[in-house]
Design a protein around this motif. Structure first.
Motif, PDB file in Angstrom:
ATOM      1  N   ASP A 172       8.865   7.613   7.698  1.00 35.24           N
ATOM      2  CA  ASP A 172       7.482   8.014   7.963  1.00 35.24           C
ATOM      3  C   ASP A 172       7.356   9.489   8.320  1.00 35.24           C
ATOM      4  O   ASP A 172       6.246  10.019   8.400  1.00 35.24           O
ATOM      5  CB  ASP A 172       6.893   7.162   9.086  1.00 35.24           C
ATOM      6  CG  ASP A 172       7.762   7.138  10.336  1.00 35.24           C
ATOM      7  OD1 ASP A 172       8.981   7.339  10.226  1.00 35.24           O
ATOM      8  OD2 ASP A 172       7.218   6.901  11.433  1.00 35.24           O
ATOM      9  N   ARG A 181       0.715   4.443   3.947  1.00 31.67           N
ATOM     10  CA  ARG A 181       0.275   3.114   3.516  1.00 31.67           C
ATOM     11  C   ARG A 181       0.943   2.700   2.208  1.00 31.67           C
ATOM     12  O   ARG A 181       1.370   1.557   2.050  1.00 31.67           O
ATOM     13  CB  ARG A 181      -1.250   3.106   3.339  1.00 31.67           C
ATOM     14  CG  ARG A 181      -2.016   3.069   4.651  1.00 31.67           C
ATOM     15  CD  ARG A 181      -3.495   3.217   4.394  1.00 31.67           C
ATOM     16  NE  ARG A 181      -4.277   3.126   5.625  1.00 31.67           N
ATOM     17  CZ  ARG A 181      -5.513   3.585   5.750  1.00 31.67           C
ATOM     18  NH1 ARG A 181      -6.094   4.173   4.723  1.00 31.67           N
ATOM     19  NH2 ARG A 181      -6.165   3.475   6.902  1.00 31.67           N
ATOM     20  N   ALA A 184       4.553   1.871   2.854  1.00 32.62           N
ATOM     21  CA  ALA A 184       4.643   0.595   3.564  1.00 32.62           C
ATOM     22  C   ALA A 184       4.360  -0.583   2.640  1.00 32.62           C
ATOM     23  O   ALA A 184       5.018  -1.630   2.732  1.00 32.62           O
ATOM     24  CB  ALA A 184       3.671   0.589   4.745  1.00 32.62           C
ATOM     25  N   GLU A 185       3.408  -0.416   1.733  1.00 34.93           N
ATOM     26  CA  GLU A 185       3.106  -1.489   0.772  1.00 34.93           C
ATOM     27  C   GLU A 185       4.320  -1.787  -0.097  1.00 34.93           C
ATOM     28  O   GLU A 185       4.628  -2.949  -0.383  1.00 34.93           O
ATOM     29  CB  GLU A 185       1.914  -1.086  -0.110  1.00 34.93           C
ATOM     30  CG  GLU A 185       0.573  -1.179   0.594  1.00 34.93           C
ATOM     31  CD  GLU A 185      -0.548  -0.592  -0.250  1.00 34.93           C
ATOM     32  OE1 GLU A 185      -0.291  -0.265  -1.441  1.00 34.93           O
ATOM     33  OE2 GLU A 185      -1.666  -0.454   0.272  1.00 34.93           O
ATOM     34  N   ASN A 188       6.785  -3.723   2.031  1.00 35.65           N
ATOM     35  CA  ASN A 188       6.339  -5.092   2.286  1.00 35.65           C
ATOM     36  C   ASN A 188       6.493  -5.987   1.062  1.00 35.65           C
ATOM     37  O   ASN A 188       6.740  -7.192   1.192  1.00 35.65           O
ATOM     38  CB  ASN A 188       4.885  -5.081   2.768  1.00 35.65           C
ATOM     39  CG  ASN A 188       4.763  -4.610   4.204  1.00 35.65           C
ATOM     40  OD1 ASN A 188       5.667  -4.816   5.021  1.00 35.65           O
ATOM     41  ND2 ASN A 188       3.659  -3.960   4.534  1.00 35.65           N
ATOM     42  N   LEU A 206       3.941   3.507  11.932  1.00 29.90           N
ATOM     43  CA  LEU A 206       4.580   2.882  10.773  1.00 29.90           C
ATOM     44  C   LEU A 206       4.646   1.374  10.951  1.00 29.90           C
ATOM     45  O   LEU A 206       4.478   0.610   9.992  1.00 29.90           O
ATOM     46  CB  LEU A 206       5.990   3.440  10.575  1.00 29.90           C
ATOM     47  CG  LEU A 206       6.806   2.807   9.443  1.00 29.90           C
ATOM     48  CD1 LEU A 206       6.168   3.096   8.086  1.00 29.90           C
ATOM     49  CD2 LEU A 206       8.251   3.304   9.462  1.00 29.90           C
ATOM     50  N   TYR A 209       1.997  -1.068   9.773  1.00 30.06           N
ATOM     51  CA  TYR A 209       1.975  -1.448   8.363  1.00 30.06           C
ATOM     52  C   TYR A 209       3.210  -2.262   7.964  1.00 30.06           C
ATOM     53  O   TYR A 209       3.128  -3.139   7.114  1.00 30.06           O
ATOM     54  CB  TYR A 209       1.895  -0.189   7.489  1.00 30.06           C
ATOM     55  CG  TYR A 209       0.655   0.628   7.755  1.00 30.06           C
ATOM     56  CD1 TYR A 209      -0.585   0.230   7.262  1.00 30.06           C
ATOM     57  CD2 TYR A 209       0.714   1.789   8.513  1.00 30.06           C
ATOM     58  CE1 TYR A 209      -1.727   0.974   7.505  1.00 30.06           C
ATOM     59  CE2 TYR A 209      -0.421   2.541   8.762  1.00 30.06           C
ATOM     60  CZ  TYR A 209      -1.641   2.128   8.258  1.00 30.06           C
ATOM     61  OH  TYR A 209      -2.771   2.866   8.512  1.00 30.06           O
ATOM     62  N   ILE A 210       4.354  -1.933   8.558  1.00 26.78           N
ATOM     63  CA  ILE A 210       5.566  -2.731   8.354  1.00 26.78           C
ATOM     64  C   ILE A 210       5.827  -3.434   9.687  1.00 26.78           C
ATOM     65  O   ILE A 210       6.499  -2.891  10.574  1.00 26.78           O
ATOM     66  CB  ILE A 210       6.769  -1.850   7.968  1.00 26.78           C
ATOM     67  CG1 ILE A 210       6.458  -1.014   6.726  1.00 26.78           C
ATOM     68  CG2 ILE A 210       8.007  -2.713   7.735  1.00 26.78           C
ATOM     69  CD1 ILE A 210       7.523   0.018   6.393  1.00 26.78           C
TER      70      ILE A 210
END
Length: 251
Positions: A172, A181, A184-185, A188, A206, A209-210
Motif C-alpha cells: 500500500d 482499491r 485490494a480487489e 481479494n 489497507l 479492503y483486505i
C-alpha cells in the motif's frame, strides 16, 4: 498445509534483526503484520524470499513441511512463495509480457512449452480485472511507471503465477485511494482455501479492503501481540506506545 516460521533469527552483518520469530500462516487465511519502523517487518519478507543480504542464523521456515532455509530465491518461488515488493525494481528492456511468460515457463517440466494463445488469453483477462491497459504488455517492467502502476504490475504477476503463499511487503506504500482499491480487489479475488497471505503494512486503511483473519504486532524483531481485525483499528487510534507500555509492565 501452511507457511510455518519457527524461532527464526535473522541478522544483517553482525546486527540481529529477527529474534526467535515464530508464526504460522495456514492456507485459506490472511494474516497482517503491523509495527513501528525498524522492527524487522521487511527483513522477515526478504529473508523468507532468500535475499542474500539477510542471514538466517537459526530457526526454521517451512512451506507445506519443506524447509526453504538456505534455498535459492528461484527454488523458493517454485515451492510456492511470492513476494510483492514495497519498492519494485525497474527492469529496462524486459517487457511485462515476456517477464511473466519466462517465469511461468521456468516452472514447467523440462521439454514442455507454454502455449502462447492460452497465456495471452489469461494475461489479458487478469489485466482487465486490474483495469490495466493492454498496451502495458509491451512496456518494460516498472520503467517509468507511477507508484500505482508498479503495484498493479506486482499484483498481475501474483495472479498469473498463482502461488500458494503470498507475502505483501507494504504494497500500500505510495498508493492513492483508487489504486489501493484496485490492488485490494485483485488480492481479494485470489483469496481462497488453497492460498495463504501475509500482509505487512503500516496503516489500517489497507485492511479495510483486505480484511485479515488475524493481526499481529511486531516489535523488536518478534510478534508481541495478536488479535483480530479490531486490533488494527486500535493501533490506528492509539499508535504503538500502548503496546510498548504493556511490554514494559510485563517485563
Amino acid at each position: 498445509m501452511s507457511l510455518e516460521i519457527k524461532n527464526l533469527n535473522v541478522q544483517i552483518g553482525e546486527s540481529p534483526i529477527l529474534k526467535d520469530f515464530s508464526l504460522t500462516v495456514p492456507k485459506g487465511e490472511v494474516h497482517a503484520i503491523m509495527g513501528p519502523n525498524g522492527t524487522g517487518k521487511s527483513t522477515l519478507a526478504k529473508a523468507l524470499a532468500g535475499h542474500e543480504d539477510y542471514e538466517i542464523a537459526s530457526g526454521e521456515a517451512l512451506i507445506d513441511g519443506n524447509s526453504i532455509v538456505g534455498a535459492e530465491p528461484d527454488d523458493i518461488a517454485r515451492a510456492g512463495l511470492f513476494l510483492a515488493f514495497q519498492y519494485p525494481s525497474e527492469i529496462p528492456g524486459v517487457t511485462i509480457a515476456n517477464f511473466i511468460r519466462a517465469a511461468l515457463q521456468a516452472r514447467l517440466p523440462e521439454g514442455e512449452n507454454l502455449k502462447a494463445t492460452e497465456y495471452y488469453k489469461t494475461l489479458y483477462g487478469r489485466m482487465d480485472e486490474l483495469k490495466m491497459d493492454r498496451s502495458f504488455t509491451s512496456r518494460a517492467i516498472n520503467d517509468g511507471f507511477s507508484g500505482g502502476e508498479k503495484k498493479r504490475c506486482e499484483i498481475l504477476q501474483m495472479m498469473m503465477l498463482d502461488p500458494s503463499y503470498v507475502i505483501m511487503d507494504e504494497t500500500d506504500s505510495g498508493l492513492d485511494i483508487d489504486a489501493l482499491r484496485i490492488v485490494a480487489e485483485g488480492v481479494n479475488k485470489m483469496r481462497g482455501p488453497d492460498r495463504g497471505f501475509l500482509v505487512i503494512t503500516h496503516y489500517q486503511r489497507l485492511l479495510e479492503y483486505i480484511v485479515p483473519d488475524y493481526v499481529h504486532v511486531m516489535y523488536d524483531g518478534k510478534i508481541v501481540k495478536s488479535g483480530d481485525k479490531n486490533l488494527a483499528l486500535e493501533l490506528e487510534e492509539k499508535g504503538y506506545d500502548w503496546v510498548k507500555e504493556e511490554l514494559a509492565v510485563n517485563a
